[in-house]
Design an enzyme around this catalytic site. Sequence first.
Site, mmCIF file in Angstrom:
data_model
loop_
_atom_site.group_PDB
_atom_site.id
_atom_site.type_symbol
_atom_site.label_atom_id
_atom_site.label_comp_id
_atom_site.label_asym_id
_atom_site.label_seq_id
_atom_site.Cartn_x
_atom_site.Cartn_y
_atom_site.Cartn_z
ATOM 1 N N CYS A 4 -11.236 62.616 -6.561
ATOM 2 C CA CYS A 4 -10.660 63.936 -6.117
ATOM 3 C C CYS A 4 -9.785 64.355 -7.155
ATOM 4 O O CYS A 4 -8.739 64.020 -7.563
ATOM 5 C CB CYS A 4 -9.681 63.633 -4.763
ATOM 6 S SG CYS A 4 -9.041 65.365 -4.442
ATOM 7 N N CYS A 41 -6.037 66.020 -5.915
ATOM 8 C CA CYS A 41 -4.931 65.310 -5.494
ATOM 9 C C CYS A 41 -5.587 64.318 -4.963
ATOM 10 O O CYS A 41 -5.839 63.371 -5.859
ATOM 11 C CB CYS A 41 -4.306 66.193 -4.244
ATOM 12 S SG CYS A 41 -5.685 66.887 -2.875
ATOM 13 N N SER A 42 -5.604 64.094 -3.705
ATOM 14 C CA SER A 42 -6.189 62.606 -3.273
ATOM 15 C C SER A 42 -7.018 62.616 -1.877
ATOM 16 O O SER A 42 -6.911 61.850 -0.994
ATOM 17 C CB SER A 42 -5.199 61.601 -3.111
ATOM 18 O OG SER A 42 -4.258 61.910 -2.221
ATOM 19 N N CYS A 43 -7.854 63.883 -1.771
ATOM 20 C CA CYS A 43 -8.789 64.196 -0.575
ATOM 21 C C CYS A 43 -9.709 62.902 -0.327
ATOM 22 O O CYS A 43 -10.249 62.308 -1.430
ATOM 23 C CB CYS A 43 -9.510 65.370 -0.780
ATOM 24 S SG CYS A 43 -8.397 66.875 -0.832
#
Length: 207
Positions: free
Chosen positions: A105, A108-110
């Site tokens: 990702c 961000c950090s999906c």
Amino acid sequence: MSHDHDHDNELDPFAARVRALETILTRKGLIEPAAIDVIVDTYETKIGPRNGAKVVAKAWSDPDYADWLKRDATAAIESLSYTGRQGEHMQAVFNTEETHNLVVCTLCSCYPWSVLGLPPVWYKAPPYRSRAVIDPRGVLEEFGLTLPASTKIRVWDSTAELRYLVVSMRPAGTEGWSEERLAELVSRDAMIGTALAREPQQTRRPA
């Protein structure tokens, strides 16, 4: 960049606030850090990854389910009762002899919590998020995965709208294995694409 490195010095503002809040509550005696660690570890390494491993094992064992997973991963995964936050819209990508899939990702950090649990620290770290796109082969080598030069590496960028699950190739020598036993070969990292499925152990217990 290594997935074993400590990235605490690179906490984003939200993570930094969480860390500060945890410190304050701990000092006031309102929370027990060990209990928090157990909860985090459960979601990061047990509950979530175990769900995803069962999905992959079923795809290995059931061609009809594998086809459904390719066509509509969201529905196929939901049929096993794995759904919820950050797992509403899924796509399964299947490794082959010609192509290896890697998930990142970049914004961000999906991450698909319902099948993989909490994201590992390295998945959220800027070095992984940037280098996985620029130099995926080099990143995989740092994880200990060296692929043949002829293998194409396809990088999938998770978003708030769509998250990915990598289905590794089924290891040889697992014919006749139960889904439960097959699931033991599937790691969290394999479902992100930074590893392959585990090879069967030399001494095999009955399926």
